[in-house]
Write an enzyme that holds these catalytic residues in place. Sequence first.
Site, PDB file in Angstrom:
ATOM      1  N   ASP A  68       0.827  -1.220   0.000  1.00 57.62           N
ATOM      2  CA  ASP A  68       0.000   0.000   0.000  1.00 57.62           C
ATOM      3  C   ASP A  68       0.860   1.268   0.000  1.00 57.62           C
ATOM      4  OD1 ASP A  68       0.524  -1.057   2.621  1.00 57.62           O
ATOM      5  OD2 ASP A  68      -0.945   0.288   3.517  1.00 57.62           O
ATOM      6  N   HIS A 153       6.655  -1.237  13.455  1.00 58.75           N
ATOM      7  CA  HIS A 153       5.658  -1.754  12.504  1.00 58.75           C
ATOM      8  C   HIS A 153       5.903  -3.235  12.202  1.00 58.75           C
ATOM      9  CE1 HIS A 153       2.593  -1.493   9.501  1.00 58.75           C
ATOM     10  NE2 HIS A 153       3.386  -1.555   8.460  1.00 58.75           N
ATOM     11  N   ASP A 176       3.940   3.844   8.851  1.00 60.46           N
ATOM     12  CA  ASP A 176       3.051   2.916   9.553  1.00 60.46           C
ATOM     13  C   ASP A 176       3.703   2.549  10.878  1.00 60.46           C
ATOM     14  OD1 ASP A 176       1.595   3.026   7.254  1.00 60.46           O
ATOM     15  OD2 ASP A 176       1.508   0.851   6.929  1.00 60.46           O
TER      16      ASP A 176
HETATM   17 ZN   LIG Z   1       0.276   0.804   5.178  1.00 58.80          ZN
HETATM   18 ZN   LIG Z   2       2.758  -1.063   6.476  1.00 59.98          ZN
END
Ligand SMILES: [Zn+2]
Ligand SMILES: [Zn+2]
Length: 289
Positions: A68, A153, A176
């Site tokens: 993403d 993360h 993130d």
């Molecule tokens: Zn992400």
């Molecule tokens: Zn991530």
Amino acid sequence: MRTRLVLIGSKGGPAIRPGGPSPTSSLLEIGGRTIVVDCGLGVTRGLTDAGVNLKVLDIVFITHLHSDHVLELGPLIHTAWTAGLATTVRIFGPPGTRDYWHGFLQAMKFDIDIRIVDEGRPDLRDLVDIIEFGEGAVWTEGGLTVSALRVDHPPVTDCFALRFDHAGASVVFSADTAYFPPLADFAAGADILVHEAMLAEGVDRLVARTGNGARLKEHLLASHSFAEEAGQIAAAAGVGRLVLHHLIPADDPSIGEADWTAATRKSWAGALTIASDGLVVELADESSA
Ligand SMILES: [Zn+2]
Ligand SMILES: [Zn+2]
């Protein structure tokens, strides 16, 4: 010199759904530079919608290699090339970014080779400079300084928050991360903190819809922050504005801006923006401040 942030893609996670927002990417204009931060699906269309001429694409930063954040990196560079890119693009990314890029070039070898011969284009392979970075000072040029902080993360270890400073203007991206107090020192005094955020009441419905329930929920809780936690970081850092980004869930019709605001207000009383695709956040011209 103006500083402008455009939230190109605002959802966390790689899946897209009818009518929903796009995965994470941002445009940061600071110190006269045009910088792309993360390249989730939709970044190329989003940049052109924000008025960016791909021909002069210059600097790209990738926080970590989850899809993403990186899925459309190759297609962005390739599309810039077909739009007339003739100068070097610098891509700053974590270890593994070079492998991604070489894999992309391999996947597109037929098209790249044929366009060089058939259309007389420069070799795309010569137009990209990959700089793999770690924690600490990353880059300084023309008064712009970029630094990185390794965040929390799991199971990804190479995930980095980024701080951009130029002439008193500063913008920080959390990347993130689970709730990570050192981020408050890293973001101290920043004009804008772009922090990822999750809303507890949406997570159960999200995992039910996605179909891999327990494991997905475990991942989300271990490696992402709730909106209230993003507010805690913003308050401890004393930032000028908190922007909630990488929203989880981002496409649940029963969750709206008021829900995000209510959750964040438990810990943060300052200026607040809830991201949506294409939303622009302007920073006042520091020379007129
Ligand atoms: Zn992400
Ligand atoms: Zn991530």
